[in-house]
Design a protein around this motif. Structure first.
Motif, PDB file in Angstrom:
ATOM      1  N   LYS A  62     -37.873 -61.502 -17.772  1.00 21.10           N
ATOM      2  CA  LYS A  62     -38.835 -61.182 -16.711  1.00 21.10           C
ATOM      3  C   LYS A  62     -40.292 -61.350 -17.145  1.00 21.10           C
ATOM      4  O   LYS A  62     -41.166 -61.609 -16.316  1.00 21.10           O
ATOM      5  CB  LYS A  62     -38.607 -59.739 -16.233  1.00 21.10           C
ATOM      6  N   ASN A  63     -40.557 -61.183 -18.442  1.00 23.42           N
ATOM      7  CA  ASN A  63     -41.950 -61.156 -18.900  1.00 23.42           C
ATOM      8  C   ASN A  63     -42.433 -62.416 -19.608  1.00 23.42           C
ATOM      9  O   ASN A  63     -43.622 -62.536 -19.896  1.00 23.42           O
ATOM     10  CB  ASN A  63     -42.163 -59.941 -19.814  1.00 23.42           C
ATOM     11  N   PHE A  64     -41.518 -63.321 -19.914  1.00 25.25           N
ATOM     12  CA  PHE A  64     -41.908 -64.575 -20.552  1.00 25.25           C
ATOM     13  C   PHE A  64     -41.360 -65.740 -19.749  1.00 25.25           C
ATOM     14  O   PHE A  64     -40.219 -65.694 -19.286  1.00 25.25           O
ATOM     15  CB  PHE A  64     -41.393 -64.636 -21.995  1.00 25.25           C
ATOM     16  N   SER A  65     -42.167 -66.769 -19.599  1.00 23.12           N
ATOM     17  CA  SER A  65     -41.735 -67.923 -18.817  1.00 23.12           C
ATOM     18  C   SER A  65     -40.664 -68.710 -19.564  1.00 23.12           C
ATOM     19  O   SER A  65     -40.623 -68.698 -20.803  1.00 23.12           O
ATOM     20  CB  SER A  65     -42.921 -68.838 -18.513  1.00 23.12           C
ATOM     21  N   ASP A  66     -39.817 -69.378 -18.790  1.00 24.46           N
ATOM     22  CA  ASP A  66     -38.781 -70.215 -19.401  1.00 24.46           C
ATOM     23  C   ASP A  66     -39.415 -71.285 -20.293  1.00 24.46           C
ATOM     24  O   ASP A  66     -38.915 -71.578 -21.384  1.00 24.46           O
ATOM     25  CB  ASP A  66     -37.932 -70.894 -18.317  1.00 24.46           C
ATOM     26  N   SER A  71     -40.198 -73.782 -25.413  1.00 15.98           N
ATOM     27  CA  SER A  71     -41.172 -74.395 -26.331  1.00 15.98           C
ATOM     28  C   SER A  71     -41.073 -73.770 -27.714  1.00 15.98           C
ATOM     29  O   SER A  71     -41.102 -74.478 -28.737  1.00 15.98           O
ATOM     30  CB  SER A  71     -42.599 -74.225 -25.788  1.00 15.98           C
ATOM     31  N   LEU A  72     -40.955 -72.441 -27.765  1.00 16.65           N
ATOM     32  CA  LEU A  72     -40.811 -71.735 -29.034  1.00 16.65           C
ATOM     33  C   LEU A  72     -39.543 -72.192 -29.752  1.00 16.65           C
ATOM     34  O   LEU A  72     -39.543 -72.421 -30.971  1.00 16.65           O
ATOM     35  CB  LEU A  72     -40.766 -70.222 -28.793  1.00 16.65           C
ATOM     36  N   ASN A  94     -28.658 -63.950 -19.633  1.00 21.19           N
ATOM     37  CA  ASN A  94     -29.282 -63.161 -18.575  1.00 21.19           C
ATOM     38  C   ASN A  94     -30.177 -63.994 -17.657  1.00 21.19           C
ATOM     39  O   ASN A  94     -30.959 -63.430 -16.899  1.00 21.19           O
ATOM     40  CB  ASN A  94     -30.091 -62.009 -19.186  1.00 21.19           C
ATOM     41  N   THR A  95     -30.082 -65.288 -17.748  1.00 19.35           N
ATOM     42  CA  THR A  95     -30.863 -66.150 -16.854  1.00 19.35           C
ATOM     43  C   THR A  95     -30.073 -66.430 -15.582  1.00 19.35           C
ATOM     44  O   THR A  95     -28.887 -66.101 -15.483  1.00 19.35           O
ATOM     45  CB  THR A  95     -31.216 -67.482 -17.556  1.00 19.35           C
TER      46      THR A  95
END
Length: 202
Positions: A62-66, A71-72, A94-95
Motif C-alpha cells: 500500500k505504501n510503495f509503488s510497484d 526497480s529495487l 499480497n498483490t
C-alpha cells in the motif's frame, strides 16, 4: 548409440567429481543456508512478536509503488544479489496479480543476470578495472573456466550468487547463446520458490 551416450555421461560425472564441482556446490549451499536460516528466523520473530508478515507485506504493497519495488529488485539482481529474492517473492503474494508479478520478478532477475554478463565483458576493456576484478574474482573465473554452463545453471537454480556467476561468465567471454540458455533456468527458481512461499503464507 545408447552405450556411447552413457559413457559420455559417466565421463562428465568423473570430470566434475575430479575437479571438485560437487563439493563446490555442497560447500556453497551450506554457506547460503545460514543466511537463509537467519532471514527466516528474523521473519518468524517479526511475525510472532512484532507484526504479522501478511500485514507487513500489505503495508509495503500500500505504501510503495510497484515500480519502486521492481526497480529495487532489478538493481539488487544486477549487482551481486544484494537482497534475497525470497522477500520479493513473498511480496507478490499480497498483490492484485500474484502470478503476473512473480513472472515479472523472474524476468527482471534474468535481465539482471544478463546485465551482469555484459558488465563482465565490458569491464574487460578497462585495464585497471579488469586487473582489479581479476584479482578479486580469481576463484570465480577459474571455476567458470572449469565448469562453464553448469556453474551458471547452479547459480540460477540454487541459493548461490547468480549475478557473480554471470559476471564471471562475461569476463571469460562465455558464448552468448549458451549463456542465455543456461541463465534462463533462473525462471524455474521463481516457480519453485514461489510455490513454496505462497504455500507457507496461505
Amino acid at each position: 548409440m545408447q552405450k556411447q551416450k552413457k559413457s559420455r555421461v559417466k565421463l562428465l560425472h568423473q570430470y566434475y567429481k575430479y575437479t571438485g564441482f560437487y563439493s563446490f556446490i555442497w560447500d556453497n549451499t551450506k554457506k547460503a543456508l545460514l543466511p537463509l536460516a537467519i532471514i527466516i528466523g528474523i521473519l518468524l520473530y517479526i511475525n510472532y512478536k512484532v507484526m504479522s508478515i501478511n500485514d507487513m507485506l500489505l503495508y509495503v504493497t500500500k505504501n510503495f509503488s510497484d515500480f519502486s519495488i521492481f526497480s529495487l529488485f532489478l538493481v539488487s539482481e544486477s549487482f551481486l544479489g544484494l537482497l534475497p529474492p525470497d522477500i520479493f517473492i513473498a511480496w507478490t503474494k499480497n498483490t492484485d496479480s500474484p502470478l503476473l508479478y512473480l513472472a515479472i520478478l523472474a524476468v527482471l532477475s534474468y535481465a539482471g543476470g544478463v546485465f551482469s554478463y555484459y558488465k563482465g565483458r565490458t569491464l574487460l576493456l578497462v585495464p585497471k578495472i579488469n586487473n582489479y576484478l581479476e584479482g578479486k574474482m580469481t576463484k570465480h573465473i577459474k571455476n567458470m573456466q572449469k565448469w562453464g554452463g553448469f556453474l551458471i545453471a547452479v547459480g540460477a537454480l540454487l541459493p548461490l550468487p547468480f549475478a557473480m556467476a554471470c559476471l564471471a561468465a562475461g569476463m571469460i567471454k562465455f558464448p552468448q547463446k549458451q549463456f542465455y540458455i543456461f541463465a534462463s533456468l533462473r525462471v524455474f527458481r521463481f516457480v519453485i520458490y514461489g510455490y513454496a512461499i505462497y504455500s507457507a503464507l496461505s
